[in-house]
Design a protein around this motif. Structure first.
Motif, PDB file in Angstrom:
ATOM      1  N   THR A  76       0.165  -6.387   3.368  1.00  0.00           N
ATOM      2  CA  THR A  76      -0.318  -5.087   2.896  1.00  0.00           C
ATOM      3  C   THR A  76      -1.003  -5.235   1.539  1.00  0.00           C
ATOM      4  O   THR A  76      -0.453  -5.838   0.616  1.00  0.00           O
ATOM      5  CB  THR A  76       0.852  -4.093   2.760  1.00  0.00           C
ATOM      6  OG1 THR A  76       1.481  -3.932   4.027  1.00  0.00           O
ATOM      7  CG2 THR A  76       0.349  -2.740   2.266  1.00  0.00           C
ATOM      8  N   ASN A  87      -3.645  -2.276   7.050  1.00  0.00           N
ATOM      9  CA  ASN A  87      -2.588  -2.573   6.072  1.00  0.00           C
ATOM     10  C   ASN A  87      -2.988  -2.275   4.623  1.00  0.00           C
ATOM     11  O   ASN A  87      -2.845  -3.104   3.728  1.00  0.00           O
ATOM     12  CB  ASN A  87      -2.149  -4.040   6.194  1.00  0.00           C
ATOM     13  CG  ASN A  87      -1.607  -4.367   7.557  1.00  0.00           C
ATOM     14  OD1 ASN A  87      -0.851  -3.597   8.137  1.00  0.00           O
ATOM     15  ND2 ASN A  87      -2.024  -5.511   8.104  1.00  0.00           N
ATOM     16  N   PHE A 111      -2.220   0.282   1.471  1.00  0.00           N
ATOM     17  CA  PHE A 111      -1.339   1.309   0.921  1.00  0.00           C
ATOM     18  C   PHE A 111      -1.937   1.767  -0.399  1.00  0.00           C
ATOM     19  O   PHE A 111      -2.128   0.963  -1.314  1.00  0.00           O
ATOM     20  CB  PHE A 111       0.073   0.775   0.716  1.00  0.00           C
ATOM     21  CG  PHE A 111       1.012   1.791   0.089  1.00  0.00           C
ATOM     22  CD1 PHE A 111       1.173   3.051   0.647  1.00  0.00           C
ATOM     23  CD2 PHE A 111       1.714   1.483  -1.071  1.00  0.00           C
ATOM     24  CE1 PHE A 111       2.020   3.988   0.079  1.00  0.00           C
ATOM     25  CE2 PHE A 111       2.573   2.419  -1.648  1.00  0.00           C
ATOM     26  CZ  PHE A 111       2.726   3.669  -1.073  1.00  0.00           C
TER      27      PHE A 111
END
Length: 318
Positions: free
Chosen positions: A145, A178, A180
């Protein structure tokens, strides 16, 4: 009187917009008048009791500070204003200090200010930013991520245009797996539009203003910032950054010139975002150059001393 002739550079030929802005300013001045009277009385009592050699402020000529500066001058108390933020473009009278001395963060900032006619008559001394510190974090462990911090700020005009570019930014981030996104807004900033735009994105996102900025920076891989000096905190920490200002289409910090940050100043630049996220080697290059530029901008190069500001103030007051 100054505000009657206020001109916003972007709308210099638009009478209607200027009339609207000046009316708002007039309303603010009129509603704050009683507070200014109170501040003047408090300043009188403070100076009478303390009898200081100097008055130091960071927000001259803010309406809460100006009564103190004016009274100090009348009492022959030396007045000093310490730079507390970045100057963008030509700025406005709200940013023009009236103190006897103005301490800039660096020679870089001083030279920039001398391009503004007002500052040619200001006694500018060179110190460093006391609001920033060099921080070297351990290299973040690589994960699937990519954590991105978006440092948003309040834009007074063109809010719909700003929202349009926010939408374009989030569409670019949505192309990646992925991701964030952590959003940190300016104190008092309305998050309704940002929140609505993020709800339509596939990547995970959250707002985070409670956690100290330093802690947030430890958690992220990339920082996207608007015209806020919080971006310099990120660069000082060695974080690769993206400077996001397509609505004004100006690189106020000359970041592109120094390759200190990837600059997004138009729709054509949005393709840079994918390259930056995908290529760690490119990010590392910007990280190193960004850190050096931040140190230069903030006066925190290797030879700087924490005593510099103290010595400057001592010399003024002696």
């Amino acid at each position: 009187r100054v505000w009657k002739y206020f001109i916003h550079p972007k709308y210099k030929n638009n009478y209607i917009v200027h009339k609207y802005i000046r009316e708002i300013i007039q309303t603010v001045i009129e509603t704050e008048f009683s507070e200014t009277v109170v501040d003047t009385l408090i300043a009188s009592r403070v100076f009478k009791d303390l009898k200081p050699k100097a008055f130091l402020s960071t927000t001259d000529p803010d309406s809460k500070i100006l009564p103190y500066v004016d009274l100090a001058k009348n009492l022959n108390i030396k007045t000093i204003c310490l730079q507390h933020g970045a100057f963008l473009g030509s700025d406005s009278p709200a940013m023009y200090p009236t103190s006897d001395y103005f301490i800039s963060w660096s020679y870089y900032c001083k030279n920039y200010l001398l391009n503004l006619p007002y500052f040619n008559k200001v006694n500018i001394l060179v110190g460093h930013s006391p609001f920033h510190q060099k921080k070297i974090f351990k290299k973040k462990k690589s994960t699937k991520t990519t954590v991105i911090l978006f440092l948003a700020t309040i834009e007074i005009t063109d809010n719909n245009l700003v929202d349009y570019y926010y939408k374009k930014l989030f569409e670019q981030l949505d192309k990646h797996d992925n991701i964030f996104l952590i959003v940190r807004v300016h104190p008092g900033q309305n998050t309704a539009n940002l929140n609505a735009l993020l709800e339509n994105c596939n990547f995970k996102a959250s707002f985070q203003n409670a956690m100290p900025l330093e802690k947030l920076l430890e958690l992220v891989d990339i920082v996207i910032f608007q015209s806020t000096t919080a971006g310099f905190d990120a660069m000082l920490c060695g974080k690769p950054t993206i400077y996001f200002n397509p609505y004004a289409q100006k690189d106020y910090f000359n970041l592109e010139k120094y390759k200190a940050s990837v600059t997004i100043l138009s729709l054509r630049d949005f393709s840079k975002i994918k390259m930056f996220i995908d290529d760690i080697k490119v990010r590392d290059k910007y990280s190193k150059k960004g850190q050096l530029f931040a140190q230069k901008y903030l006066g925190l190069q290797k030879n700087y001393s924490n005593n510099r500001l103290i010595n400057i103030i001592k010399n003024i007051t002696n």
